[in-house]
Design an enzyme around this catalytic site. Structure first.
Site, PDB file in Angstrom:
ATOM      1  N   GLU A   1       0.808  -1.217   0.000  1.00  0.00           N
ATOM      2  CA  GLU A   1       0.000   0.000   0.000  1.00  0.00           C
ATOM      3  C   GLU A   1       0.845   1.273   0.000  1.00  0.00           C
ATOM      4  OE1 GLU A   1      -4.142  -1.394   1.999  1.00  0.00           O
ATOM      5  OE2 GLU A   1      -2.541  -0.907   3.407  1.00  0.00           O
TER       6      GLU A   1
ATOM      7  N   HIS B   1     -15.965  -9.820   5.071  1.00  0.00           N
ATOM      8  CA  HIS B   1     -15.252 -10.744   5.949  1.00  0.00           C
ATOM      9  C   HIS B   1     -13.874 -10.155   6.261  1.00  0.00           C
ATOM     10  CE1 HIS B   1     -17.622 -14.672   4.801  1.00  0.00           C
ATOM     11  NE2 HIS B   1     -18.358 -13.781   5.446  1.00  0.00           N
TER      12      HIS B   1
ATOM     13  N   HIS C   1      -8.991  -7.818  -0.086  1.00  0.00           N
ATOM     14  CA  HIS C   1      -8.240  -6.621   0.281  1.00  0.00           C
ATOM     15  C   HIS C   1      -7.084  -6.998   1.204  1.00  0.00           C
ATOM     16  CE1 HIS C   1     -10.737  -2.995  -1.010  1.00  0.00           C
ATOM     17  NE2 HIS C   1     -11.197  -4.056  -1.667  1.00  0.00           N
ATOM     18  N   GLU C   2      -5.980  -6.287   1.046  1.00  0.00           N
ATOM     19  CA  GLU C   2      -4.715  -6.545   1.743  1.00  0.00           C
ATOM     20  C   GLU C   2      -4.138  -7.935   1.453  1.00  0.00           C
ATOM     21  OE1 GLU C   2      -7.126  -3.565   3.461  1.00  0.00           O
ATOM     22  OE2 GLU C   2      -7.470  -5.693   3.958  1.00  0.00           O
TER      23      GLU C   2
ATOM     24  N   GLU D   1      -7.723  -5.535  -3.892  1.00  0.00           N
ATOM     25  CA  GLU D   1      -7.129  -4.223  -3.646  1.00  0.00           C
ATOM     26  C   GLU D   1      -5.628  -4.330  -3.916  1.00  0.00           C
ATOM     27  OE1 GLU D   1      -7.411  -1.032  -0.025  1.00  0.00           O
ATOM     28  OE2 GLU D   1      -6.695  -3.046   0.422  1.00  0.00           O
TER      29      GLU D   1
ATOM     30  N   GLU E   1      -9.079   5.071  -0.439  1.00  0.00           N
ATOM     31  CA  GLU E   1      -9.377   5.420   0.955  1.00  0.00           C
ATOM     32  C   GLU E   1      -8.230   6.132   1.649  1.00  0.00           C
ATOM     33  OE1 GLU E   1      -7.639   1.237   1.317  1.00  0.00           O
ATOM     34  OE2 GLU E   1      -8.861   2.377  -0.093  1.00  0.00           O
TER      35      GLU E   1
END
Length: 704
Positions: A174, A413, A482-483, A501, A507
């Site tokens: 990220e 989740h 995500h992540e 993601e 965000e």
């Protein structure tokens, strides 16, 4: 339907001592001859390769090999066998950027043996790059497992190319991107990063893949991997003096051992994309072609999705994920909460109604389940059971209502990094979804990983991500991760893997220094090469000062028009209209583009691009004559002349142009836009003026 042509060109077996003593060289050209691979086994038994592009070296001689716990697989080899084949097929993706993909390559296989065992190296040479992988065959008759300690694959550059890169972080992808010569890659520029909750950068001379590069002559390259299964993610260690990248495998809990694999294991593909220009990198389907075909027999339930959801309001601070005032799900049932919970029944109904009114077919709901009060910043296994809703959330009633309104709930989740905790509950959680007739999840891996000692990108977690995909496919559930690790084209094999993601998403603009205006002009050439990005565009309330204590400290670093253009330039079959419904109500004229734009495509054209500067992309909607165009720029204003020659000849289209106003600017005046219409055809040229940090979005619909 697939069209195939598979021909054995040559086969040499049982190469004798003479060939080994003199060294061995074998070349393999791509189908058109643009790219030529040269494999060499030296007299000392050291394997290496080099690549020529259009008659000139583009990858200098680079060593190959791995290190096993039982010994080295990088020298002392004898050549046992080599063969060359050609392969040509066309296949149709379940969803994608184009309706049909050609998979055409020439292949070279070499089988080598030393005292440690045998290894088979397979090269596939395409017109837009190469892929290679190792088959770990062990010793004759050997069974069981092999311990991989490290990989030695090199990628030696022929110059100090301009590179777009992220640091070699084992736990996060990220970060923003840095632009520098290869020799200046130095992760210490990220020492001041404070907005990423979990990160670990042990080597400042390392970077993640995908990494994109440009030579002084304008040739573009990218290094990544394909079909990452049962193996750690590959990072690259950088030698600034020689401009050579060397593969580095992210470790697991046992730092000295990178992977345990069965004898006969085929590693993921190591990929080098090569193009004479930037658009060619984005047009490549090489990474997809190196993945296995679809393993899901019935794909009728897999649907590209445009969605809204209860998510952005939490990032703004308007509401919270947690119900409030409790530490366990049991006590939550008897609590009235703190009154700021976002995922309430009433609020969810509002989003479902908004989605239904405007034609969206999904509603993400985050913070619906118990446990949020007791997870952030803690390293514990049992936080969420993914089944128990908060007392103010009518799970069954809302599921039924969302289906009736045609906007099914996307179930969140969040694992809190506890992969073992998720696997403990996942079967019952998926069974619950099946009973509710819900078929999509957004998973999350925020936090340090459990099992303790594992990293987001190590072998254990790679296997976990893939186990989730397989379980989800068996239960007819689509996944938005995500992540996770960076994707490597596995959505060909598991098309229920709609998007992920795996990057610095929109965000970050809500609560950090944000994403610089160039960020979205780099993403397609780096992170986007491996698979679709759930970037969550569509924020109209750019400044959102009413939600923040310090006005103007935070904002989205684009204009409103650029937010529209991202639906075209950042590819994904899963696209969110991320802002709050009330913010769209103020700009319904601009919101029309988000309603109209497709998420599945028959054709894609990269009309112009320069990494880190600008992109212009046109896409034709699946099964429709409608085209959509997006153009974005970095922090510099610019004018783009766009030829519409991709339109069918003799047809008139109405172009609705959503563009920056003359006084628009990403920081000073981001919401200034204008909308105009003009009739066009295949001979027309549009002039789009992009503000600093701005963009333009165009719908091209046949004239009635």
């Amino acid at each position: 339907m697939k069209l195939r042509n598979f021909v054995v060109l040559m086969l040499f077996s049982s190469i004798g001592e003479f060939a080994f003593a003199q060294g061995f060289v074998q070349t393999q050209a791509s189908p058109s001859g643009k790219i030529v691979l040269h494999f060499q086994l030296s007299a000392q038994g050291i394997p290496s390769y080099r690549i020529d592009f259009l008659g000139k070296p583009i990858i200098a001689p680079s060593k190959l090999g791995l290190f096993l716990e039982s010994g080295q697989l990088n020298q002392g080899f004898k050549l046992i066998q080599n063969s060359s084949t050609t392969f040509d097929e066309s296949w149709q993706p379940v969803w994608g950027e184009v309706a049909s993909i050609r998979n055409h390559y020439n292949e070279l296989k070499v089988k080598l043996e030393n005292t440690t065992g045998q290894v088979e190296i397979t090269f596939r040479v395409f017109d837009d790059g190469i892929g290679f992988r190792y088959g770990l065959l062990g010793k004759a008759g050997q069974t069981g497992e092999l311990s991989v300690m490290e990989e030695q694959s090199e990628f030696a550059m022929t110059g100090d190319h301009t590179a777009w890169w992220q640091p070699g972080d084992w736990d996060s992808n990220e970060h923003t991107y840095t632009t520098s010569p290869i020799s200046k890659i130095d992760g210490r520029v990220y020492l001041k990063e404070t907005s990423i909750s979990t990160q670990f950068i042990p080597d400042y001379r390392a970077c993640q893949t995908p990494i994109a590069m440009r030579t002084t002559t304008g040739v573009h390259l990218a290094i990544h991997e394909a079909a990452l299964v049962n193996f750690p993610a590959m990072q690259l260690n950088v030698n600034p003096a020689t401009r050579t990248f060397t593969a580095f495998l992210v470790p697991g809990a046992a730092l000295w051992r990178k992977a345990i694999v069965p004898v006969g294991f085929q590693t993921p593909w190591r990929v080098v994309l090569i193009s004479p220009d930037a658009p060619g990198l984005l047009a490549s389907k090489l990474i997809l072609n190196l993945n296995e075909p679809c393993k899901i027999a019935d794909v009728s339930w897999i649907k590209p999705t445009k969605y809204v959801g209860i998510w952005w309001e939490m990032h703004l601070g308007k509401s919270t994920w947690d119900y409030g005032g409790t530490q366990t799900g049991q006590s939550a049932q008897g609590s009235t909460g703190h009154g700021r919970h976002g995922a309430t029944t009433a609020n969810t109904q509002k989003y479902i109604d908004f989605a239904a009114e405007h034609g969206f077919n999904g509603v993400l709901v985050e913070g619906w389940n118990t446990g949020w009060e007791d997870w952030f910043g803690k390293w514990k296994e049992d936080v969420f059971d993914f089944q128990t809703p908060y007392p103010d959330y009518d799970l069954k009633g809302l599921a039924k209502y969302s289906l009736e309104r045609g906007a099914p709930i996307i179930v969140h989740h969040e694992t809190s990094g506890s992969a073992t905790g998720y696997e403990k509950h996942i079967d019952k959680a998926f069974d619950l979804m099946q009973s509710l007739d819900l078929h999509a999840i957004k998973s999350g891996y925020v936090g340090r990983i459990i099992p303790k000692g594992e990293w987001h990108d190590g072998q254990w977690m790679i296997n976990h991500y893939n186990r989730v995909l397989e379980k989800a496919a068996a239960k007819k559930i689509m996944v938005d991760a995500h992540e996770p690790v960076r994707p490597t084209g596995l959505h060909r094999t598991y098309p229920n893997f709609l998007a992920s993601e795996a990057t610095r998403g929109n965000e970050f603009n809500a609560w950090s220094v944000g994403n610089p205006p160039e960020h979205e002009t780099i993403l397609p050439f780096t992170r986007g090469l491996g698979g679709p990005i759930d970037y969550t565009p569509g924020v109209f309330n750019i400044k959102f000062s009413e939600y923040k204590p310090s006005p103007n400290e935070y904002q989205v670093h684009t204009t409103l028009a650029k937010q529209l253009a991202l639906y075209v330039t950042l590819y994904s079959p899963l696209q969110m209209a991320a802002d709050l419904p009330e913010h769209y109500q103020k700009h319904l004229d601009a919101f029309q583009f988000i309603k109209d734009v497709a998420v599945d495509w028959d054709d894609t054209r990269i009309l112009a691009a320069a990494i880190g500067d600008f992109i212009v992309t046109a896409r034709k909607a699946k099964g429709s004559p409608n085209w959509f165009l997006g153009a974005i720029t970095d922090e510099l204003a610019r004018a783009q002349s766009v030829k519409l020659s991709f339109l069918p000849a003799g047809k008139t289209f109405v172009a609705t142009i959503y563009e920056d106003a003359p006084d628009a600017h990403w920081k000073n005046n981001p919401t200034a836009y204008r909308i105009r219409k003009v009739e066009v055809n295949s001979t027309s040229v549009l002039t789009l003026k992009l503000a600093a940090g701005g963009g333009a979005a165009v719908s091209l619909l046949p004239k009635e």
